[in-house]
Design a protein around this motif. Sequence first.
Motif, mmCIF file in Angstrom:
data_model
loop_
_atom_site.group_PDB
_atom_site.id
_atom_site.type_symbol
_atom_site.label_atom_id
_atom_site.label_comp_id
_atom_site.label_asym_id
_atom_site.label_seq_id
_atom_site.Cartn_x
_atom_site.Cartn_y
_atom_site.Cartn_z
ATOM 1 N N PRO A 75 18.257 -7.828 7.964
ATOM 2 C CA PRO A 75 18.985 -8.482 6.858
ATOM 3 C C PRO A 75 19.009 -7.617 5.591
ATOM 4 N N ASP A 76 17.873 -7.021 5.242
ATOM 5 C CA ASP A 76 17.834 -6.162 4.042
ATOM 6 C C ASP A 76 18.663 -4.899 4.261
ATOM 7 N N LEU A 77 18.544 -4.338 5.458
ATOM 8 C CA LEU A 77 19.264 -3.098 5.766
ATOM 9 C C LEU A 77 20.776 -3.305 5.701
ATOM 10 N N VAL A 136 11.645 -3.720 -5.918
ATOM 11 C CA VAL A 136 11.826 -5.031 -5.278
ATOM 12 C C VAL A 136 10.581 -5.374 -4.472
ATOM 13 N N ASP A 137 10.067 -6.572 -4.661
ATOM 14 C CA ASP A 137 9.008 -7.089 -3.779
ATOM 15 C C ASP A 137 8.994 -8.604 -3.927
ATOM 16 N N MET A 138 8.704 -9.290 -2.836
ATOM 17 C CA MET A 138 8.742 -10.745 -2.851
ATOM 18 C C MET A 138 7.426 -11.370 -3.343
ATOM 19 N N ARG A 139 6.376 -10.558 -3.547
ATOM 20 C CA ARG A 139 5.082 -11.133 -3.955
ATOM 21 C C ARG A 139 5.203 -11.807 -5.322
ATOM 22 N N PRO A 140 4.875 -13.109 -5.401
ATOM 23 C CA PRO A 140 5.025 -13.827 -6.687
ATOM 24 C C PRO A 140 4.241 -13.167 -7.814
ATOM 25 N N THR A 160 8.155 -3.579 6.481
ATOM 26 C CA THR A 160 7.774 -4.079 7.798
ATOM 27 C C THR A 160 7.788 -2.935 8.812
ATOM 28 N N SER A 161 7.304 -3.227 10.031
ATOM 29 C CA SER A 161 7.302 -2.231 11.109
ATOM 30 C C SER A 161 8.512 -2.360 12.025
ATOM 31 N N TRP A 162 9.222 -3.481 11.929
ATOM 32 C CA TRP A 162 10.158 -3.859 12.985
ATOM 33 C C TRP A 162 11.609 -3.767 12.545
ATOM 34 N N ALA A 214 9.666 1.761 8.433
ATOM 35 C CA ALA A 214 9.389 0.887 9.584
ATOM 36 C C ALA A 214 9.256 1.765 10.828
ATOM 37 N N GLU A 215 8.166 1.608 11.562
ATOM 38 C CA GLU A 215 7.921 2.490 12.708
ATOM 39 C C GLU A 215 9.103 2.491 13.682
ATOM 40 N N GLU A 216 9.621 1.297 13.986
ATOM 41 C CA GLU A 216 10.720 1.246 14.961
ATOM 42 C C GLU A 216 11.991 1.924 14.453
ATOM 43 N N ALA A 221 0.836 -1.208 0.000
ATOM 44 C CA ALA A 221 0.000 0.000 0.000
ATOM 45 C C ALA A 221 0.871 1.260 0.000
ATOM 46 N N MET A 222 1.903 1.285 0.846
ATOM 47 C CA MET A 222 2.759 2.482 0.939
ATOM 48 C C MET A 222 3.769 2.527 -0.204
ATOM 49 N N GLY A 223 4.483 1.428 -0.414
ATOM 50 C CA GLY A 223 5.564 1.420 -1.399
ATOM 51 C C GLY A 223 5.076 1.725 -2.809
HETATM 52 P P1 NAD Z 1 1.923 -3.772 2.952
HETATM 53 O O1 NAD Z 1 1.760 -5.033 3.726
HETATM 54 O O2 NAD Z 1 0.807 -3.287 2.093
HETATM 55 O O3 NAD Z 1 3.217 -3.881 1.981
HETATM 56 C C1 NAD Z 1 4.445 -4.468 2.336
HETATM 57 C C2 NAD Z 1 5.076 -4.999 1.042
HETATM 58 O O4 NAD Z 1 6.417 -5.364 1.308
HETATM 59 C C3 NAD Z 1 4.367 -6.251 0.498
HETATM 60 O O5 NAD Z 1 4.104 -6.070 -0.877
HETATM 61 C C4 NAD Z 1 5.373 -7.371 0.743
HETATM 62 O O6 NAD Z 1 5.326 -8.378 -0.243
HETATM 63 C C5 NAD Z 1 6.686 -6.635 0.697
HETATM 64 N N1 NAD Z 1 7.773 -7.229 1.480
HETATM 65 C C6 NAD Z 1 7.774 -7.529 2.791
HETATM 66 N N2 NAD Z 1 8.994 -7.949 3.171
HETATM 67 C C7 NAD Z 1 9.784 -7.910 2.067
HETATM 68 C C8 NAD Z 1 11.145 -8.180 1.825
HETATM 69 N N3 NAD Z 1 11.980 -8.567 2.807
HETATM 70 N N4 NAD Z 1 11.619 -8.030 0.567
HETATM 71 C C9 NAD Z 1 10.797 -7.630 -0.441
HETATM 72 N N5 NAD Z 1 9.502 -7.330 -0.257
HETATM 73 C C10 NAD Z 1 9.005 -7.472 0.979
HETATM 74 O O7 NAD Z 1 2.324 -2.668 4.020
HETATM 75 P P2 NAD Z 1 2.259 -1.070 3.853
HETATM 76 O O8 NAD Z 1 0.922 -0.584 4.221
HETATM 77 O O9 NAD Z 1 2.833 -0.716 2.524
HETATM 78 O O10 NAD Z 1 3.274 -0.602 5.008
HETATM 79 C C11 NAD Z 1 4.612 -1.072 5.057
HETATM 80 C C12 NAD Z 1 5.134 -0.943 6.487
HETATM 81 O O11 NAD Z 1 5.252 0.457 6.803
HETATM 82 C C13 NAD Z 1 4.164 -1.527 7.527
HETATM 83 O O12 NAD Z 1 4.881 -2.256 8.486
HETATM 84 C C14 NAD Z 1 3.508 -0.310 8.137
HETATM 85 O O13 NAD Z 1 3.102 -0.524 9.482
HETATM 86 C C15 NAD Z 1 4.626 0.723 8.036
HETATM 87 N N6 NAD Z 1 4.127 2.101 8.036
HETATM 88 C C16 NAD Z 1 4.716 3.040 8.828
HETATM 89 C C17 NAD Z 1 4.250 4.339 8.868
HETATM 90 C C18 NAD Z 1 4.892 5.375 9.751
HETATM 91 O O14 NAD Z 1 4.240 6.379 10.059
HETATM 92 N N7 NAD Z 1 6.161 5.244 10.134
HETATM 93 C C19 NAD Z 1 3.156 4.720 8.088
HETATM 94 C C20 NAD Z 1 2.573 3.762 7.247
HETATM 95 C C21 NAD Z 1 3.071 2.451 7.224
#
Ligand code: NAD
Length: 346
Positions: free
Chosen positions: A88-90, A34-38, A80-82, A104-106, A13-15
């Motif tokens: 590993p990616d970082l 980059v995204d892992m979704r098939p 991710t949030s964590w 990532a929130e953290e 949703a965000m990316g």
């Molecule tokens: P989402 O679940 O819609 O999208 C995450 C995407 O990342 C998915 O398409 C997934 O396939 C992909 N993905 C996950 N791990 C991966 C990896 N290691 N390599 C490649 N692709 C990978 O989530 P979203 O709504 O886009 O939000 C992403 C993260 O950002 C969430 O954890 C959300 O809580 C966080 N977020 C933070 C804030 C903030 O204010 N800091 C605001 C919005 C979202």
Amino acid sequence: MRKIRVIQWGLGAMGSGMARLVLEKDGLELVGAVDMRPEFVGKDLGDVLDIGRTLGVQVQADPGAMLDRAHADVVVLATTSWTAEQMPDLRRILTAGVNCVSIAEEMASPEAQHPELAAEIDALAKAHGVSVLGTGVNPGFVLDLLVVVLSGVCHRVDRIEASRVNDLSPYGPTVMRTQGVGTTPEQFAAGVADGSIVGHVGFPESIRMISDALGLGVTRVEESREPIISKVYRETPHVQVGPGMVAGCAHIATGFAGDKPVVKLVHPQQIHPHLEGQDTGDYIHIFGKPEIHMATGPEIAGGIATMGLAVNMIPHVVAATPGLKNMMDLPVPAALMGDTAYRRRV
Ligand code: NAD
């Protein structure tokens, strides 16, 4: 001016929204995705973003050789949030000599809960001459950066109270689950106890940034999560909530300096708050000299704001001195509307 070359990592949703925004910016060039979704892997990014044209950028499950300072200046990480899950990616991104903006929130202030990981990130970034920033609407803006900026006129701050009242209705099943929407009060209490209902992610990070920026000396953070029980029927495409069930989570965090509560952050999140007459908005109260009260309504739109902030910070991250940064360390965020916006430096 050379364009800043961007890899978008995570196309959820965000990316996907960030990738679309990068495409709109004259000073940025989207060079990888980059995204892992098939269902995404191997497709042209233009098709994945559904923008009616191809971009010549193929979505990869792994960035491979593209992840190199010869090809890219910055990765925008939205996976991710964590912090621990992102490590590993970082590690790969920083070791490749590429800067990083993470939502990532953290990551907004990783030292708040993971000082050892924060130290590793900082050392890696410095060793490879790049910088890394965690940002987003919250943490990263509403309940921390805005608070700190407003305090900039104060002679003295005794206490801060800030709240963000928002509507969870647009969000998907993961958010409903982690906020406990659609549970009974008993299920909510059990979910909080076993950690499956977390409420907001980011309070320790926001309080840490505020405390460090102002020198408030917070030594302890206490959090509480209470169910918001609905009096009326509410529904979204993902959840139905009858009267007596949980419509959201009222999450509060208080930062103490010794025994004194100095920062209180309040974040009640629920679906369709207006059905019970609750307006949304962001409210900051600073008690001291002078007293400051700021209110926006409705809430600053979370998803759109996160995309905007992450993209708008890209030039600052690329230009920053090496190391781990937070939103207090870099030039104030501004919309990237033209040439000079890309050239601001600290
Ligand atoms: P989402 O679940 O819609 O999208 C995450 C995407 O990342 C998915 O398409 C997934 O396939 C992909 N993905 C996950 N791990 C991966 C990896 N290691 N390599 C490649 N692709 C990978 O989530 P979203 O709504 O886009 O939000 C992403 C993260 O950002 C969430 O954890 C959300 O809580 C966080 N977020 C933070 C804030 C903030 O204010 N800091 C605001 C919005 C979202």
